[in-house]
Write a protein that holds these residues in place. Structure first.
Motif, short mmCIF file in Angstrom:
data_model
loop_
_atom_site.label_atom_id
_atom_site.label_comp_id
_atom_site.label_asym_id
_atom_site.label_seq_id
_atom_site.Cartn_x
_atom_site.Cartn_y
_atom_site.Cartn_z
N ILE A 1 55.90 -64.63 68.39
CA ILE A 1 55.67 -65.95 67.82
C ILE A 1 55.40 -65.77 66.32
O ILE A 1 54.52 -65.00 65.94
N GLU A 2 56.15 -66.48 65.51
CA GLU A 2 56.09 -66.28 64.05
C GLU A 2 55.61 -67.55 63.36
O GLU A 2 56.01 -68.67 63.71
N PHE A 3 54.74 -67.35 62.36
CA PHE A 3 54.22 -68.44 61.55
C PHE A 3 54.43 -68.11 60.07
O PHE A 3 54.38 -66.94 59.68
N LYS A 4 54.63 -69.14 59.28
CA LYS A 4 54.64 -68.96 57.83
C LYS A 4 53.21 -68.90 57.35
O LYS A 4 52.37 -69.72 57.76
N ALA A 5 52.89 -67.92 56.51
CA ALA A 5 51.52 -67.71 56.02
C ALA A 5 51.39 -68.20 54.59
O ALA A 5 52.26 -67.96 53.75
N TYR A 6 50.28 -68.88 54.32
CA TYR A 6 50.01 -69.39 52.98
C TYR A 6 48.65 -68.89 52.54
O TYR A 6 47.67 -68.94 53.30
N GLY A 7 48.58 -68.43 51.30
CA GLY A 7 47.34 -67.94 50.73
C GLY A 7 47.37 -68.04 49.22
O GLY A 7 48.26 -68.68 48.63
N LYS A 8 46.42 -67.37 48.57
CA LYS A 8 46.35 -67.37 47.12
C LYS A 8 47.00 -66.10 46.57
O LYS A 8 47.33 -65.18 47.30
N LYS A 9 47.12 -66.07 45.27
CA LYS A 9 47.83 -64.97 44.62
C LYS A 9 47.16 -63.63 44.90
O LYS A 9 47.84 -62.63 45.18
N HIS A 10 45.83 -63.59 44.84
CA HIS A 10 45.13 -62.32 45.07
C HIS A 10 45.28 -61.87 46.53
O HIS A 10 45.24 -60.67 46.82
N GLN A 11 45.47 -62.80 47.46
CA GLN A 11 45.68 -62.44 48.85
C GLN A 11 47.07 -61.82 49.04
O GLN A 11 47.23 -60.85 49.79
N TYR A 12 48.06 -62.39 48.36
CA TYR A 12 49.40 -61.80 48.42
C TYR A 12 49.41 -60.39 47.84
O TYR A 12 50.09 -59.49 48.34
N GLN A 13 48.65 -60.20 46.76
CA GLN A 13 48.55 -58.86 46.17
C GLN A 13 47.87 -57.89 47.14
O GLN A 13 48.26 -56.71 47.22
N ALA A 14 46.89 -58.37 47.88
CA ALA A 14 46.21 -57.52 48.88
C ALA A 14 47.17 -57.15 50.01
O ALA A 14 47.15 -56.02 50.50
N ILE A 15 48.03 -58.10 50.42
CA ILE A 15 49.03 -57.79 51.45
C ILE A 15 50.01 -56.74 50.94
O ILE A 15 50.35 -55.79 51.67
N ASP A 16 50.44 -56.88 49.70
CA ASP A 16 51.36 -55.89 49.12
C ASP A 16 50.72 -54.51 49.07
O ASP A 16 51.38 -53.49 49.33
N GLU A 17 49.43 -54.46 48.73
CA GLU A 17 48.72 -53.18 48.70
C GLU A 17 48.62 -52.58 50.10
O GLU A 17 48.77 -51.36 50.28
N ALA A 18 48.39 -53.42 51.11
CA ALA A 18 48.33 -52.92 52.49
C ALA A 18 49.69 -52.37 52.92
O ALA A 18 49.76 -51.34 53.61
N ILE A 19 50.76 -53.04 52.52
CA ILE A 19 52.10 -52.57 52.87
C ILE A 19 52.40 -51.24 52.20
O ILE A 19 52.98 -50.33 52.81
#
Length: 403
Positions: free
Chosen positions: A4-22
């Motif tokens: 089951i897939e959802f589109k995720a929405y957050g702030k810029k610093h959250q996207y940067q944290a996801i990129d760091e985790a990746i």
């Protein structure tokens, strides 16, 4: 098991944290590959233990949830196990020796490091990467399932944003009333498929249709200065265009496969080796654009879901043999009409679809995927999709190579 897939929405610093985790996942996966290369006899559990060593040595690895680190090690082992399997099966050509990953697009958590919010509209990631609370938008309600049924949670980065996928352990089986119909399918490039009843489904050619726009974005990308923000924006535009085409192709294959399965009790199709077919450089683009692998994948999925029989038939001589008298009528690819001395005159693909169905009828009553070889003798054995069939070649990227 469903996704089951959802589109995720957050702030810029959250996207940067996801990129760091990746990036951390990529580092752990590549480190495990290096450990396996340098130490003979390294096994799956050795890679899992090595994750703890990496967490002590590098602070950024320690910030990632422990289950996410283990999932990264499992990715490394899956590539190693695939290489061992290909060597054992003596697959011709390259065996797929594990390589270091340059681009990674997802981070996967198991049953810890995340929790669903009480408002049923968001998810909270609790590791030290600082991803935090992400709003979710989608049609499925994952909250109706027990949390124990959710085995994995994955954050995926695509050209048009970030998505959260839930892997739910639940079986969905729907029983349909028998229709009494059987059908054979012959896929092609002129038409997407021709069935044994003579019905034809046109080939949409999504890549060919969007190729002009893709070339426009490619020119814009190469004209930008390396390292500039404009180049990053051009890469994203190109990735969105590729993503749109891949989604169109996947949705088209899914829709057709569902209709075919629901309308017939037995569906027979060709057991094609797409990897070998795309070696013809004159037809490689058109073959990849057709999406035959996606179509077969969804046929087998819906066949299992609705309890229908799906049969994969060896395509040898299905176009050459006459469907009425079984006489061999040799013809080139340019000859589109089958004409036999017995008086049979059919479209080439229609004749092949009838032959495919006739070969498959010998296994009527078996539910699942079967590969039929007319030259083989003895009992038939079922095969799992992916065991000896290779996916489409990577020349037709579903998404842009970089985001």
């Amino acid at each position: 098991m469903i996704i089951i897939e959802f589109k995720a929405y957050g702030k810029k610093h959250q996207y940067q944290a996801i990129d760091e985790a990746i990036r951390t996942v990529r580092f752990i996966r590549n480190s495990c590959i290096r450990l396996w290369m340098d130490n003979k006899g390294t096994g799956k559990y050795d890679l899992s233990k090595y994750c703890k060593v990496l967490a002590k040595q590098f602070s950024f690895a320690n910030e990632l949830n422990s289950t996410a680190r283990q999932a990264a090690a499992e990715r490394a082992w899956s590539s190693i196990a695939r290489f061992y399997d290909n060597c054992q099966k003596k697959v011709p050509g390259k065996k797929g020796f594990p390589k270091f990953q340059k681009h990674c697009r997802s981070v996967e958590y198991k049953q810890s490091g995340w929790k669903l919010s009480p408002d049923n509209k968001s998810i909270i990631f609790s590791d030290k990467k600082g991803i935090g609370k992400l709003k979710l938008k989608g049609k499925w309600h994952v909250w109706r399932f027990d949390k124990k049924q959710i085995k994995r949670v994955r954050i995926v980065r695509r050209a048009d944003g970030y998505y959260v996928q839930f892997c739910v352990s639940v079986e969905i089986n729907e029983k349909l009333k028998p229709t009494g119909n059987t059908v054979g399918l012959d896929v092609g490039l002129k038409n997407f498929y021709t069935d044994s009843d003579g019905n034809v489904e046109p080939n949409p050619r999504f890549y060919r249709t969007g190729e002009k726009r893709l070339k426009f974005y490619q020119r814009r990308f190469f004209r930008k200065k390396k390292g500039s923000s404009n180049r990053s924006k051009a890469i994203n535009k190109l990735g969105r265009a590729h993503l749109k085409i891949s989604r169109q192709r996947e949705e088209h294959a899914k829709r057709l496969a569902r209709c075919v399965i629901q309308s017939n009790d037995l569906v027979a199709y060709e057991d094609l080796r797409v990897k070998n077919l795309v070696k013809n450089h004159c037809l490689a683009k058109s073959i990849n654009d057709a999406g035959w692998y996606q179509f077969r994948k969804w046929l087998e999925h819906f066949g299992t879901k609705f309890g229908r029989s799906t049969v994969a038939v060896n395509p040898a001589y299905t176009s050459q043999n006459c469907s009425q008298c079984s006489e061999v009528v040799k013809k080139s690819l340019s000859t589109r009409t089958h004409t036999c001395k017995c008086g049979c005159q059919l479209d080439r693909d229609h004749n092949a679809a009838i032959n495919i169905l006739e070969r498959a009828l010998s296994t009527a009553g078996h539910v699942g995927t079967w590969i039929i070889d007319p030259n083989a003798c003895g009992d038939l054995a079922s095969t799992v999709l992916g065991s000896d069939q290779v996916e489409q070649a990577g020349s037709m990227k579903q998404e842009s190579p970089r985001l």
